[in-house]
Design a protein around this motif. Structure first.
Motif, PDB file in Angstrom:
ATOM      1  N   UNK A  63      23.405  33.149 -20.004  1.00 41.79           N
ATOM      2  CA  UNK A  63      22.477  31.984 -20.296  1.00 41.79           C
ATOM      3  C   UNK A  63      23.260  30.875 -19.723  1.00 41.79           C
ATOM      4  N   UNK A  64      24.647  30.770 -19.934  1.00 41.71           N
ATOM      5  CA  UNK A  64      25.310  29.804 -19.409  1.00 41.71           C
ATOM      6  C   UNK A  64      25.035  29.560 -17.948  1.00 41.71           C
ATOM      7  N   UNK A  65      25.397  30.479 -17.144  1.00 36.11           N
ATOM      8  CA  UNK A  65      25.277  30.508 -15.743  1.00 36.11           C
ATOM      9  C   UNK A  65      23.976  30.148 -15.501  1.00 36.11           C
ATOM     10  N   UNK A  66      23.023  31.035 -16.105  1.00 34.22           N
ATOM     11  CA  UNK A  66      21.455  30.568 -15.882  1.00 34.22           C
ATOM     12  C   UNK A  66      21.244  29.179 -15.843  1.00 34.22           C
ATOM     13  N   UNK A  67      21.627  28.556 -16.834  1.00 27.59           N
ATOM     14  CA  UNK A  67      21.172  27.182 -17.240  1.00 27.59           C
ATOM     15  C   UNK A  67      21.856  26.312 -16.371  1.00 27.59           C
ATOM     16  N   UNK A  68      23.041  26.463 -15.631  1.00 30.46           N
ATOM     17  CA  UNK A  68      23.992  25.950 -14.789  1.00 30.46           C
ATOM     18  C   UNK A  68      23.131  25.887 -13.536  1.00 30.46           C
ATOM     19  N   UNK A  69      23.108  27.195 -13.063  1.00 25.11           N
ATOM     20  CA  UNK A  69      22.192  27.083 -11.718  1.00 25.11           C
ATOM     21  C   UNK A  69      20.818  26.434 -11.946  1.00 25.11           C
ATOM     22  N   UNK A  70      20.146  26.820 -12.930  1.00 22.95           N
ATOM     23  CA  UNK A  70      18.918  26.044 -12.917  1.00 22.95           C
ATOM     24  C   UNK A  70      18.945  24.495 -12.943  1.00 22.95           C
ATOM     25  N   UNK A  71      20.038  23.858 -13.737  1.00 22.01           N
ATOM     26  CA  UNK A  71      19.864  22.334 -13.859  1.00 22.01           C
ATOM     27  C   UNK A  71      20.638  21.838 -12.449  1.00 22.01           C
ATOM     28  N   UNK A  72      21.429  22.658 -12.043  1.00 20.21           N
ATOM     29  CA  UNK A  72      22.189  22.175 -10.775  1.00 20.21           C
ATOM     30  C   UNK A  72      21.130  21.995  -9.479  1.00 20.21           C
ATOM     31  N   UNK A  73      20.384  23.008  -9.251  1.00 21.04           N
ATOM     32  CA  UNK A  73      19.602  23.191  -8.003  1.00 21.04           C
ATOM     33  C   UNK A  73      18.409  22.152  -8.389  1.00 21.04           C
ATOM     34  N   UNK A  74      17.617  22.239  -9.881  1.00 19.90           N
ATOM     35  CA  UNK A  74      16.612  21.263  -9.715  1.00 19.90           C
ATOM     36  C   UNK A  74      17.108  19.700  -9.911  1.00 19.90           C
ATOM     37  N   UNK A  75      18.360  19.457 -10.310  1.00 20.40           N
ATOM     38  CA  UNK A  75      18.734  17.932 -10.061  1.00 20.40           C
ATOM     39  C   UNK A  75      18.983  17.603  -8.693  1.00 20.40           C
ATOM     40  N   UNK A  76      19.227  18.619  -7.791  1.00 16.78           N
ATOM     41  CA  UNK A  76      19.597  18.561  -6.410  1.00 16.78           C
ATOM     42  C   UNK A  76      18.299  18.180  -5.550  1.00 16.78           C
ATOM     43  N   UNK A  77      17.323  18.832  -6.128  1.00 21.29           N
ATOM     44  CA  UNK A  77      16.237  18.895  -5.117  1.00 21.29           C
ATOM     45  C   UNK A  77      15.451  17.802  -5.850  1.00 21.29           C
ATOM     46  N   UNK A  78      15.379  17.371  -7.136  1.00 24.39           N
ATOM     47  CA  UNK A  78      14.731  16.113  -7.271  1.00 24.39           C
ATOM     48  C   UNK A  78      15.243  14.792  -7.000  1.00 24.39           C
ATOM     49  N   UNK A  79      16.604  14.915  -6.829  1.00 28.36           N
ATOM     50  CA  UNK A  79      17.381  13.702  -5.992  1.00 28.36           C
ATOM     51  C   UNK A  79      16.650  13.692  -4.540  1.00 28.36           C
ATOM     52  N   UNK A  80      16.759  14.706  -4.126  1.00 30.01           N
ATOM     53  CA  UNK A  80      16.257  14.475  -2.630  1.00 30.01           C
ATOM     54  C   UNK A  80      14.877  14.129  -2.418  1.00 30.01           C
ATOM     55  N   UNK A  81      14.094  14.505  -3.483  1.00 32.59           N
ATOM     56  CA  UNK A  81      12.559  13.734  -3.570  1.00 32.59           C
ATOM     57  C   UNK A  81      12.715  12.339  -3.964  1.00 32.59           C
ATOM     58  N   UNK A  82      13.304  12.097  -5.288  1.00 31.71           N
ATOM     59  CA  UNK A  82      13.260  10.730  -6.013  1.00 31.71           C
ATOM     60  C   UNK A  82      13.723   9.759  -5.238  1.00 31.71           C
ATOM     61  N   UNK A  83      14.915   9.762  -4.441  1.00 40.00           N
ATOM     62  CA  UNK A  83      15.450   8.768  -3.921  1.00 40.00           C
ATOM     63  C   UNK A  83      14.431   8.122  -2.550  1.00 40.00           C
ATOM     64  N   UNK A  84      14.072   9.025  -1.768  1.00 43.02           N
ATOM     65  CA  UNK A  84      13.280   8.507  -0.682  1.00 43.02           C
ATOM     66  C   UNK A  84      12.071   7.978  -1.489  1.00 43.02           C
ATOM     67  N   UNK A  85      11.504   8.482  -2.480  1.00 41.18           N
ATOM     68  CA  UNK A  85      10.269   8.003  -3.097  1.00 41.18           C
ATOM     69  C   UNK A  85      10.530   6.610  -3.440  1.00 41.18           C
ATOM     70  N   UNK A  86      11.490   6.416  -4.045  1.00 40.70           N
ATOM     71  CA  UNK A  86      11.906   5.036  -4.566  1.00 40.70           C
ATOM     72  C   UNK A  86      12.092   3.835  -3.452  1.00 40.70           C
ATOM     73  N   UNK A  87      12.773   4.581  -2.503  1.00 43.98           N
ATOM     74  CA  UNK A  87      13.012   3.748  -1.233  1.00 43.98           C
ATOM     75  C   UNK A  87      11.695   3.259  -0.710  1.00 43.98           C
ATOM     76  N   UNK A  88      10.755   4.217  -0.584  1.00 40.23           N
ATOM     77  CA  UNK A  88       9.487   3.959  -0.107  1.00 40.23           C
ATOM     78  C   UNK A  88       8.731   2.766  -0.867  1.00 40.23           C
TER      79      UNK A  88
END
Ligand SMILES: Nc1ncnc2c1ncn2[C@@H]1O[C@H](COP(=O)(O)OP(=O)(O)OP(=O)(O)O)[C@@H](O)[C@H]1O
Ligand SMILES: [Mg+2]
Lengths: 279, 274
Positions: A63-88
């Motif tokens: 569960x620890x590793x699962x949660x870390x994987x989940x949060x790491x990748x989703x934060x990474x992906x949403x950063x890649x989406x959010x920053x350009x959106x805010x810029x736009x």
């Protein structure tokens, strides 16, 4: 009369602060009291063995590793989406344009949607594509859940960037892209807050991952395998009738809290160092 | 830094503008310029010739369109979809609103000084060399040279030479305004535009800036919007008086101030309205 008013307000402020603080302390107290005794090295370094859920040996590393994987990748992906959106929203659209206003309203609405709805939505989409509950599905669902939080909290900082700064760089002959590079630095504090909030919202959420990520006793080795997560580990163990297993739920909660604290402090530390160096 | 300062003495001063061969127009020429924001007619049929190597002051009551006019020179209205512009605006005989005009190239010809200084969120040094870097100048030594030269030109070198690496935001407002001027000069413009560039400054800082303008005018074409008539009287060579979006009068400072042709100009100058 004025004095009385002032006193009442002071009392209210102190009272509500105290209430919140004591609630927080009480939660910590419960988690510590019930979780600490059953927290052991075995608990955080091993995956569940056969009879783990009946009180036998094993741990919640899955569960620890699962949660870390989940949060790491989703934060990474949403950063890649959010920053350009805010810029736009802020630098390509004019600040007060209608489209930007509509977009902001949409994000606010999305922010208010309960996480179970994101889970259900993710689940439907996965069924449509014939996917099974997996790390991938969980990442997508959590990404959807945290994007509105992220966009809104970065946007809050971006909105404060003065127009003059943008015009100053432009009048020196900077292109749109070069202007954005200067401005991004100003966004760093906003980005770190955004990451903090999203970690908090994403890692602790059980409803989104319930259908989308599934649950398993092993650590996933590919994106398409199901994965366990801490919130669900807490949920499943807490619903067990065996007391020992219940206590393990509290130690899982303790682990989750510690992870959030570590991530929060390090994010804050790094953002402070970054902004100290640059500005 | 010390060694550098010595070797820097040989830095050449900016070459004066060599008008393009075959260009016989004044430096900036505005031809029947109209500007609309949504349905509001903000600038009305403005024609104006701004000669080079002089200070031209744009004066007029609040809301008459001074800022709007100045921003058209730099195409800063580009990002505003509500703005519509008709007419022509020539800089060095090049119509800057022509379809094939390149906006960064045009902006490079002008340094803009805003009402409140707006330093970029970086060090003092990086502020000055931001423009040159954008336009492809590399090399530490060369960039330092530029910084030295431009900071000296605005009289800031001695004040900041020991802390070039510290954030520009730590400077006083007056210093920041001079830094902004140095930053603008570093892209080697021919034109300096100032929109009430001294209005946020204390009297001494604004006097410094004014003197700078005067000392720079034999190399640059300077266009200033100003609210204070006294400032215009002190430094202007030419004066443009605007009222309600129209250019009422344009002439030498002497003529506009001492012998205004138009009744409105007369009233404005004698303090009839503001
Ligand atoms: N973005 C905008 N949208 C709508 N109207 C605008 C906008 N910018 C300027 N205006 C209008 O254009 C007119 C001219 O404004 P401008 O800022 O050029 O005046 P100004 O002469 O610089 O005034 P001041 O001396 O007060 O700075 C004003 O009536 C103003 O309301
Ligand atoms: Mg103005």
């Amino acid at each position: 009369m004025k004095k009385l008013e002032e006193r009442i307000f002071k009392f209210l402020m102190i009272g509500s602060t105290a209430l919140i603080l004591s609630l927080l302390l009480y939660i910590l107290y419960i988690i510590l009291m019930k979780g600490l005794p059953s927290l052991s090295w075995e608990m955080i370094s091993q995956i569940p063995s056969g009879g783990f859920y009946l009180g036998k040996e094993g741990g919640i590393l899955n569960a620890i590793m699962g949660s870390l994987y989940l949060i790491f990748f989703s934060v990474l992906i949403s950063l890649c989406i959010s920053v350009p959106v805010v810029m736009y929203l802020n630098f390509t659209l004019r600040r007060k344009s209608k489209l930007a206003a509509i977009a902001r309203l949409t994000f606010d609405v999305l922010f208010g949607i309960p996480s179970i709805v994101y889970g259900a939505f993710g689940f439907t989409v996965m069924i449509y594509f014939g996917l099974q509950a997996s790390l991938f599905g969980g990442i997508i669902a959590i990404t959807l859940l945290i994007i509105p939080v992220m966009i809104r909290s970065i946007d809050e900082v971006a909105i404060l960037i003065p127009n003059e700064l943008i015009e100053a760089t432009k009048s020196l002959g900077a292109t749109n892209y070069e202007t954005i590079k200067v401005v991004t630095r100003q966004l760093l504090p906003g980005i770190s807050t955004a990451v903090l909030l999203s970690i908090g919202r994403g890692i602790g959420d059980a409803a989104t991952v319930l259908f989308t990520a599934g649950y398993t006793d092993s650590i996933p080795s590919s994106l398409l395998q199901p994965t366990a997560s801490l919130p669900l580990a807490i949920f499943f163990q807490l619903s067990s009738p065996i007391e020992e297993v219940q206590n393990r739920a509290y130690s899982a909660a303790l682990v989750l809290t510690i992870i959030i604290l570590i991530l929060s402090f390090s994010a804050r530390y790094f953002s402070r160092r970054l902004s100290k160096n640059k500005i | 830094m010390e060694i550098l300062t010595e070797t820097l003495i040989k830095v050449q001063p900016k070459q004066t503008r060599s008008s393009k061969p075959g260009c016989d127009k004044p430096h900036i020429e505005v031809e029947k310029l109209n500007l609309y924001i949504q349905d509001n007619h903000i600038l009305k049929n403005i024609s104006l010739s701004i000669p080079d190597k002089s200070i031209t002051c744009i004066i007029g009551p609040s809301g008459c369109g001074k800022t709007t006019l100045l921003r058209t020179f730099n195409r800063l209205h580009d990002d505003n979809v509500d703005v519509r512009i008709t007419g022509k605006l020539f800089v060095d005989c090049e119509d800057i609103y022509a379809k094939d005009a390149e906006v960064t190239h045009i902006r490079k010809k002008m340094g803009l000084l805003a009402q409140r200084p707006c330093s970029l969120p970086m060090s003092i040094l990086d502020n000055v060399v931001y423009g040159p870097r954008l336009h492809g100048i590399r090399g530490k030594h060369k960039l330092h040279e530029i910084a030295y030269h431009q900071l000296s030109a605005v009289g800031l070198w001695d004040e900041v030479k020991d802390r070039l690496k510290s954030p520009a935001s730590k400077l006083s407002i007056g210093q920041q305004q001079r830094l902004c001027l140095a930053r603008g000069l570093a892209v080697e413009p021919d034109i300096i535009l100032g929109d009430e560039a001294t209005s946020a400054l204390d009297p001494i800082s604004s006097k410094t800036i004014e003197e700078l303008f005067v000392s720079l005018k034999d190399k640059y074409t300077i266009v200033l919007v100003t609210h204070t008539l006294r400032q215009a009287k002190r430094i202007a060579d030419y004066v443009a008086f605007m009222y309600m979006g129209e250019l009422i009068e344009f002439g030498t400072a002497d003529q506009v101030f001492n012998n205004p042709k138009h009744k409105l100009t007369q009233e404005y100058i004698s303090g009839g309205f503001s």
